[in-house]
Scaffold this motif. Structure first.
Motif, PDB file in Angstrom:
ATOM      1  N   VAL A  78       0.830  -1.201   0.000  1.00 37.57           N
ATOM      2  CA  VAL A  78       0.000   0.000   0.000  1.00 37.57           C
ATOM      3  C   VAL A  78       0.864   1.249   0.000  1.00 37.57           C
ATOM      4  N   GLN A  79       2.022   1.185   0.644  1.00 40.88           N
ATOM      5  CA  GLN A  79       2.937   2.326   0.670  1.00 40.88           C
ATOM      6  C   GLN A  79       3.778   2.436  -0.603  1.00 40.88           C
ATOM      7  N   GLY A  80       3.589   1.508  -1.540  1.00 40.47           N
ATOM      8  CA  GLY A  80       4.358   1.537  -2.773  1.00 40.47           C
ATOM      9  C   GLY A  80       5.739   0.937  -2.653  1.00 40.47           C
ATOM     10  N   ARG A  81       6.021   0.232  -1.573  1.00 39.32           N
ATOM     11  CA  ARG A  81       7.346  -0.377  -1.351  1.00 39.32           C
ATOM     12  C   ARG A  81       7.272  -1.842  -1.793  1.00 39.32           C
ATOM     13  N   THR A  82       7.190  -2.015  -3.104  1.00 34.44           N
ATOM     14  CA  THR A  82       6.899  -3.333  -3.660  1.00 34.44           C
ATOM     15  C   THR A  82       8.003  -4.342  -3.362  1.00 34.44           C
ATOM     16  N   ALA A  83       9.245  -3.951  -3.531  1.00 34.58           N
ATOM     17  CA  ALA A  83      10.350  -4.895  -3.309  1.00 34.58           C
ATOM     18  C   ALA A  83      10.347  -5.401  -1.868  1.00 34.58           C
ATOM     19  N   GLU A  84      10.105  -4.497  -0.920  1.00 36.55           N
ATOM     20  CA  GLU A  84      10.074  -4.914   0.485  1.00 36.55           C
ATOM     21  C   GLU A  84       8.853  -5.781   0.769  1.00 36.55           C
ATOM     22  N   ALA A  85       7.741  -5.476   0.120  1.00 34.77           N
ATOM     23  CA  ALA A  85       6.540  -6.296   0.301  1.00 34.77           C
ATOM     24  C   ALA A  85       6.781  -7.717  -0.186  1.00 34.77           C
ATOM     25  N   LEU A  86       7.436  -7.857  -1.329  1.00 37.17           N
ATOM     26  CA  LEU A  86       7.732  -9.190  -1.847  1.00 37.17           C
ATOM     27  C   LEU A  86       8.732  -9.917  -0.954  1.00 37.17           C
ATOM     28  N   ALA A  87       9.664  -9.178  -0.365  1.00 34.54           N
ATOM     29  CA  ALA A  87      10.621  -9.804   0.552  1.00 34.54           C
ATOM     30  C   ALA A  87       9.908 -10.348   1.791  1.00 34.54           C
ATOM     31  N   ALA A  88       8.898  -9.609   2.269  1.00 35.82           N
ATOM     32  CA  ALA A  88       8.124 -10.104   3.420  1.00 35.82           C
ATOM     33  C   ALA A  88       7.406 -11.396   3.071  1.00 35.82           C
ATOM     34  N   LEU A  89       6.849 -11.461   1.857  1.00 36.41           N
ATOM     35  CA  LEU A  89       6.165 -12.691   1.438  1.00 36.41           C
ATOM     36  C   LEU A  89       7.150 -13.827   1.210  1.00 36.41           C
ATOM     37  N   GLU A  90       8.371 -13.512   0.823  1.00 45.71           N
ATOM     38  CA  GLU A  90       9.382 -14.558   0.688  1.00 45.71           C
ATOM     39  C   GLU A  90       9.730 -15.140   2.054  1.00 45.71           C
ATOM     40  N   GLN A  91       9.732 -14.293   3.073  1.00 45.56           N
ATOM     41  CA  GLN A  91       9.957 -14.799   4.428  1.00 45.56           C
ATOM     42  C   GLN A  91       8.837 -15.756   4.842  1.00 45.56           C
ATOM     43  N   VAL A  92       7.623 -15.481   4.400  1.00 44.47           N
ATOM     44  CA  VAL A  92       6.518 -16.398   4.666  1.00 44.47           C
ATOM     45  C   VAL A  92       6.828 -17.775   4.097  1.00 44.47           C
ATOM     46  N   GLN A  93       7.275 -17.810   2.841  1.00 42.65           N
ATOM     47  CA  GLN A  93       7.579 -19.092   2.205  1.00 42.65           C
ATOM     48  C   GLN A  93       8.691 -19.828   2.938  1.00 42.65           C
ATOM     49  N   GLN A  94       9.685 -19.096   3.414  1.00 43.80           N
ATOM     50  CA  GLN A  94      10.806 -19.728   4.107  1.00 43.80           C
ATOM     51  C   GLN A  94      10.413 -20.237   5.489  1.00 43.80           C
ATOM     52  N   THR A  95       9.385 -19.639   6.069  1.00 45.60           N
ATOM     53  CA  THR A  95       8.983 -20.006   7.423  1.00 45.60           C
ATOM     54  C   THR A  95       8.114 -21.252   7.458  1.00 45.60           C
ATOM     55  N   MET A  96       7.382 -21.507   6.396  1.00 46.21           N
ATOM     56  CA  MET A  96       6.440 -22.618   6.398  1.00 46.21           C
ATOM     57  C   MET A  96       7.152 -23.954   6.590  1.00 46.21           C
ATOM     58  N   THR A  97       6.588 -24.786   7.453  1.00 49.48           N
ATOM     59  CA  THR A  97       7.094 -26.139   7.626  1.00 49.48           C
ATOM     60  C   THR A  97       6.722 -26.972   6.398  1.00 49.48           C
TER      61      THR A  97
END
Length: 889
Positions: free
Chosen positions: A632-651
Motif C-alpha cells: 500500500v505504501q508503494g514499497r513493492t520490493a520490500e513487500a515481496l521480501a516479506a512474502l518470501e519470508q513467509v515461504q521460508q517459514t512454512m514447515t
C-alpha cells in the motif's frame, strides 16, 4: 483435558537453608565474590559431596546482602532434562523479580523447544527483561546442572549466558564440566572456576568442623590422617569424623581406599554405619522416603504412613544426616544425592519390590495435591501405566501450549511399547504433538487410530475429541468430503460447550474452504456463544483465526470482533495461547482501514514476531500483513521480501497445502505494482491444476491471476473471459486477503472496455459487501490508477449512498497522504535491546568504550559487555562491521 499449568514443587526455587554447623570459609567466599563482579559465569564443579551446594548457599547470602543484589535459585533434577523444561524452571525462579517483560514469559517459553536460530532469537525478551533492571545485580543459581544432559538445552543455556546483560551473573553447581563456551569466557576474564581442589577441607576447616560437631578431643594428627584418607572430601570427612566417636585413637578405624575414584566406596561403607545407628522405625522412614525428590511432611506421611512425619523430619535434620533444608516455614528436606542413591540401593536390598508401591503412594499424594507433572514420573516408576497416561491427558493441553512437546513425548516413550499400542489415549496425545508441529499427515493417522478405538469402546466424549481433530486435519489437507463427514457425525450430538467449540471452529474453517459463507457465519456465531461458556477454549480455537484467512469474508467482521473481545476479557491475563491475539487485532484494524490504528497494530505485531520467530503461524500471519502494508505504501520490493519470508517459514507439512496460496498474495502485490513481467513468471505455477491437498479456492485464484495478467497486457477479451470465470468460482470459494476480489478486477476490465454501466454493477456488488462490515481495507490493494479511473467512470452510476462513498474515498486517500507512513521498523530479526541499540549508535559514530560509558552514564566494563553482546547477536567480528550494520539500518 485440564489446561491449568502444574504448580512448581515447593523447594525448587527456594535457597536451601544453611545448617548451623556449616564451616565458614571467608577467604574462599571473598575471592569468589571479588571475581564474580566482572563475570558472566561462576562454575562450581566437583564430584558429589564436596560442598558445592553449601558454597552456593553461602555465596547467595553474601550476594543478597549487597546493595541492589537479587538472588534466584533453581534446584535442577532429572525432569528438567529438555530445553523447554529447563527454561520453564529458570522462568519460574525469575518470576518473583517481576521483570518488565515485553512479551508474556509463557509466550516466550512456548518457543523454547530446541536450540534452533528461532529459539535463540526468542531469548530476546528474557535478555531485555533482565537488562531493564539496570541498578540491580541479579545472581541466577542453577544447582545440580549435571542432571541436564540434553544437548539442545545446554546449547540454549550457553546462548543465554553469552548474550546475558551485565546485570546478570549465572552461578552453576555441577558434578561434571558442562559443555558451555568456557574457553571463550575464560580468555575474556568472564569465568570464575572452582574445582574440587578449591573445595577440599584443610586442617583449619577440619578443626572448625570438629568444634561445630562437638569433637574437640581429636588431635591434629588424627585430623591430618582423616584428611589424607578422604583427600579433603567434605562428605567423607564428616562420615569419618562421625565414626571416630566409637573408635580408638591408635588407628583402629578400618582401612579405607584412597583417591577420588574411591569416594563412592568410602561413602557407602560409612553410610551403612550411619543408617545402622538409627532406630529401626527411623531406618524404615529414611529408606521409604528415598523415593521422593523432596521430603515434605505431606508426602512423607503418604509414603511412610506415619502421621508424625513433621516431627520425624525435624528430628532427622537435627541428627546431622546428609540432608538439606529447602523450606524454613515447614520441614521440607532433600537427601544429598550420594546418600539418596545409597538409601535406594539399600531399600531394594532389604525390601525388594517395595519401591514401586512407595512410588505409587507418592504419585497418589501428588495427584491429590494437583501436582500432576510431579505425579507422572512416580506413576511411571511404579509401573502404573494407566495412571501415568491419565495424568498425561490431564496436563497435555498446558504442556503443549507452553512448548512442552518433548517432555510429553519423553514420558510416553517410557510406557512399554506393546502397552502403548493398545491404548487410544497414546495415539490421541501423539496426534496432538504432531499437530503442534504442523505435521498434518502424522496427526491425521494418529487421530484416526484413536477415534476408531474410542468409537469401538463406546467412549463418546473421547471419540468426539479425536473426531474434531481428525476433521481439522482433513480440512487442512484439502479433504473436504471427509471433513464434512466429521462435522455431520457430530451434528446431532449433545456435546459440552468446551467440546462444541472445537466443532464450531472446524465448521468455520470448513465453510471457508468450501465457500459456504452462510455456514461459516453460523459456525462463527455459535463459536462465540460456546466460547463465552468455556473461555479456556480460546487456545487454540479462537487465536488460530488471527492469520488473515477470515478477513474480507462478508458479514464476518462483527463476529470476529466478538471473538476478539472474548480473548481480551479473560480475567487471568495473557497466557501462552495469546501469541495470536495481536495478530487478530492487526488484521481487523487493516480490514477497517483506519490508517493510524492499523499501522500501530502492525508495529505491535511485528515487535512480537521479532521476539518470537519460532512461532510459525505468527511469523506467517505477521509477514503476510506486513507485505500488504508495504504494498500500500508503494514499497513493492520490500513487500515481496516479506512474502518470501513467509515461504521460508512454512514447515514441510504446511507448505504442501498452502505454498501456492501465499504465492497468490505475491501475485496480488505485483498486480498492484503493474509488473506484468514478474506476474508472468508466477503464472505457470499459479494456473496449474490444484492438488488433492489444496483448497478449492485455488481454482478461483488460477482464473483470477490469468485475468489480471491479461489485463496488464491490455488483452481485454482474454482478461474478460478469465475474470468472469473467476467471479463465478469466487461465489463458491474465496479467500479475499490472499487472492483478492475478482469483481473489482472485472469492473476495471469493463472500464477499459468502455462499459461503465457494467463496471458500476460489479463495483456496486463488491462495495455492498465491504459496506456491510465497514471493511474497506482490501480496496487498498487495487492499483491506485485503475481505482481512480474506476471512480471516474462510475460516478453517478453507483447504488452506494453518496455519503458512504465519500467517506470511503476519504479513508482510502488518507493512506496515500504524504508524511503519514510510519518510520520503518527495526528488522524482524534484529535481536538488540534498546540499550544495545543506544550503544551501537554511539559506536557507529566512532566513540570509544570510555566515551560511550560517559555519554550513557555506564561503567566501561558494562559498555564492554554490551559491545560483546552486540557482536554476538549480530554474528559480527569487529566494531567496524557493527558500525556498518548500523548505518545500513
Amino acid at each position: 483435558m485440564d489446561a491449568s499449568p502444574p504448580p512448581a514443587p515447593p523447594g525448587k526455587y527456594r535457597i536451601p537453608r544453611a545448617r548451623r554447623d556449616v564451616v565458614a570459609r571467608p577467604e574462599l567466599l571473598a575471592r569468589v565474590l571479588a571475581q564474580a563482579d566482572q563475570a558472566r559465569l561462576v562454575l562450581v564443579q566437583a564430584p558429589a559431596g564436596f560442598g558445592k551446594t553449601t558454597l552456593l548457599v553461602q555465596l547467595c547470602a553474601a550476594l543478597a546482602a549487597a546493595p541492589g543484589g537479587e538472588v534466584v535459585w533453581v534446584s535442577l533434577d532429572a525432569e528438567d532434562n529438555d530445553t523447554n523444561r529447563l527454561f520453564a524452571a529458570l522462568f519460574g525462579a525469575l518470576a518473583p523479580l517481576q521483570l518488565p517483560w515485553a512479551v508474556p514469559p509463557d509466550t516466550v517459553l512456548a518457543q523454547l523447544q530446541d536450540a534452533s536460530p528461532a529459539a535463540r532469537t526468542a531469548l530476546g525478551p528474557l535478555i531485555d527483561a533482565l537488562g531493564a533492571r539496570r541498578q540491580a545485580r541479579i545472581a541466577l543459581v542453577l544447582d545440580d546442572l549435571h542432571h541436564v544432559t540434553d544437548a539442545a538445552a545446554l546449547q540454549l543455556l550457553d546462548t543465554l549466558i553469552a548474550r546475558a546483560p551485565p546485570e546478570l551473573c549465572v552461578f552453576i553447581g555441577s558434578r561434571v564440566t558442562p559443555p558451555l563456551s568456557l574457553a571463550r569466557w575464560r580468555v575474556g576474564g568472564e569465568l570464575v572456576e572452582l574445582g574440587f581442589e578449591d573445595l577440599q577441607f584443610d586442617l583449619g576447616a577440619a578443626q572448625s568442623l570438629c568444634r561445630l560437631r562437638g569433637l574437640e578431643a581429636l588431635s591434629d594428627d588424627a585430623l591430618r590422617a582423616a584428611l589424607a584418607r578422604t583427600h579433603g572430601w567434605a562428605a567423607g570427612l564428616q562420615l569419618v569424623l562421625g565414626s571416630a566417636r566409637g573408635t580408638r585413637g591408635d588407628g583402629g578405624a578400618p582401612p579405607l581406599p584412597i583417591g577420588p575414584a574411591a569416594h563412592r566406596h568410602l561413602f557407602d561403607y560409612f553410610a551403612q554405619e550411619v543408617l545402622a545407628g538409627l532406630p529401626p522405625p527411623l531406618q524404615d522412614f529414611v529408606l521409604h522416603g528415598s523415593v521422593l525428590p523432596e521430603l515434605s511432611p505431606a508426602l512423607c506421611q503418604a509414603v511412610t504412613g506415619r502421621a508424625d512425619a513433621t516431627a520425624v523430619l525435624d528430628g532427622l535434620y537435627g541428627r546431622q544426616l546428609f540432608l538439606t533444608a529447602l523450606d524454613e516455614t515447614q520441614p521440607v528436606l532433600r537427601f544429598h544425592d550420594l546418600f539418596r542413591d545409597f538409601l535406594r540401593g539399600e531399600l531394594e536390598r532389604r525390601q525388594p519390590g517395595l519401591a514401586p508401591e512407595l512410588h505409587a503412594r507418592a504419585a497418589a499424594a501428588q495427584t491429590q495435591a494437583g501436582r500432576i507433572d510431579r505425579a507422572v514420573p512416580h506413576w511411571l516408576a511404579a509401573g502404573r501405566w494407566s495412571e501415568a497416561l491419565a495424568g498425561l491427558r490431564r496436563i497435555a493441553d498446558s504442556l503443549l501450549a507452553e512448548g512442552g512437546t518433548q517432555r510429553l513425548e519423553r514420558w510416553m516413550d517410557q510406557l512399554p511399547p506393546d502397552w502403548r499400542e493398545q491404548h487410544a489415549e497414546v495415539a490421541l496425545l501423539r496426534g496432538l504433538c504432531a499437530w503442534s508441529r504442523w505435521d498434518w499427515l502424522r496427526a491425521r493417522d494418529e487421530f484416526q487410530r484413536s477415534h476408531d478405538a474410542f468409537e469401538r469402546d463406546g467412549r463418546g466424549d473421547d471419540r468426539f475429541l479425536a473426531l474434531g481433530m481428525l476433521g481439522a486435519c482433513h480440512n487442512a489437507m484439502g479433504d473436504m468430503q471427509r471433513c464434512q463427514a466429521a462435522l455431520q457425525a457430530a451434528a446431532g450430538a449433545d456435546l459440552p460447550a468446551a467440546l462444541q467449540v472445537a466443532f464450531d471452529s472446524l465448521g468455520s474453517w470448513h465453510g471457508l474452504a468450501r465457500g459456504d459463507t452462510a455456514g461459516l457465519l453460523r459456525s462463527l456465531d455459535a463459536m462465540a456463544g460456546n466460547a463465552a461458556l468455556a473461555p479456556q477454549t480460546r487456545y487454540p480455537n479462537i487465536v488460530d483465526m488471527g492469520y488473515g484467512h477470515f478477513i474480507g469474508v462478508p458479514g464476518a467482521r462483527p463476529l470476529m470482533e466478538r471473538l476478539q473481545r472474548l480473548c481480551r476479557s479473560r480475567a487471568s491475563g495473557p497466557g501462552p495461547g495469546e501469541v495470536q491475539v495481536p495478530a487478530l487485532d492487526a488484521w481487523l484494524a487493516f480490514w477497517h482501514a483506519e490508517p493510524a490504528p492499523a499501522r500501530e497494530a502492525l508495529q505491535t505485531l511485528l515487535q512480537l514476531q521479532r521476539h518470537l520467530p519460532g512461532a510459525v503461524m505468527l511469523t506467517i500471519g505477521a509477514q503476510h500483513l506486513n507485505g500488504l502494508h508495504l504494498a500500500v505504501q508503494g514499497r513493492t520490493a520490500e513487500a515481496l521480501a516479506a512474502l518470501e519470508q513467509v515461504q521460508q517459514t512454512m514447515t514441510a507439512g504446511h507448505s504442501s497445502g498452502w505454498r501456492r496460496t501465499y504465492l497468490h498474495v505475491q501475485a496480488r502485490i505485483l498486480w498492484r505494482a503493474g509488473d506484468a513481467e514478474a506476474l508472468a513468471a508466477l503464472l505457470p505455477e499459479l494456473a496449474a491444476p490444484r492438488s488433492a491437498r489444496e483448497w478449492p479456492v485455488l481454482d478461483t485464484g488460477a482464473a483470477l491471476v490469468q485475468g489480471l495478467h491479461a489485463l496488464l497486457r491490455d488483452e481485454l477479451a482474454a482478461a474478460r473471459t478469465h475474470l468472469e470465470r473467476a467471479v463465478q468460482l469466487q461465489r463458491q470459494a474465496s479467500l479475499p486477503a490472499f487472492i483478492g476480489d475478482a469483481r473489482l478486477a472485472l469492473a476495471a476490465c469493463c472500464v477499459a472496455q468502455q462499459q461503465p454501466d457494467q463496471a458500476a454493477a460489479w463495483l456496486d456488488e463488491a462495495l455492498a459487501d465491504a459496506a456491510r462490515d465497514e471493511g474497506w481495507g482490501l480496496l487498498l490493494l487495487e492499483p491506485p490508477a485503475r481505482l481512480r479511473a474506476l471512480w471516474q467512470a462510475t460516478e453517478g452510476r453507483l447504488q452506494l449512498p453518496a455519503a458512504t462513498l465519500a467517506a470511503l474515498r476519504q479513508r482510502l486517500a488518507a493512506w496515500q497522504q504524504g508524511g503519514e507512513a510510519p518510520a520503518r521498523p527495526a528488522p524482524a530479526d534484529d535481536p538488540l535491546s534498546e540499550r544495545e541499540r543506544e550503544v551501537l549508535a554511539l559506536l557507529a559514530e566512532g566513540r570509544s568504550n570510555k566515551l560511550i560509558a560517559r555519554a550513557l552514564d555506564l561503567s566501561p566494563h558494562t559498555v564492554k559487555r554490551h559491545v560483546a553482546n552486540i557482536l554476538t547477536k549480530l554474528a559480527l567480528d569487529s566494531r567496524t562491521q557493527a558500525a556498518a550494520y548500523w548505518h545500513r539500518q
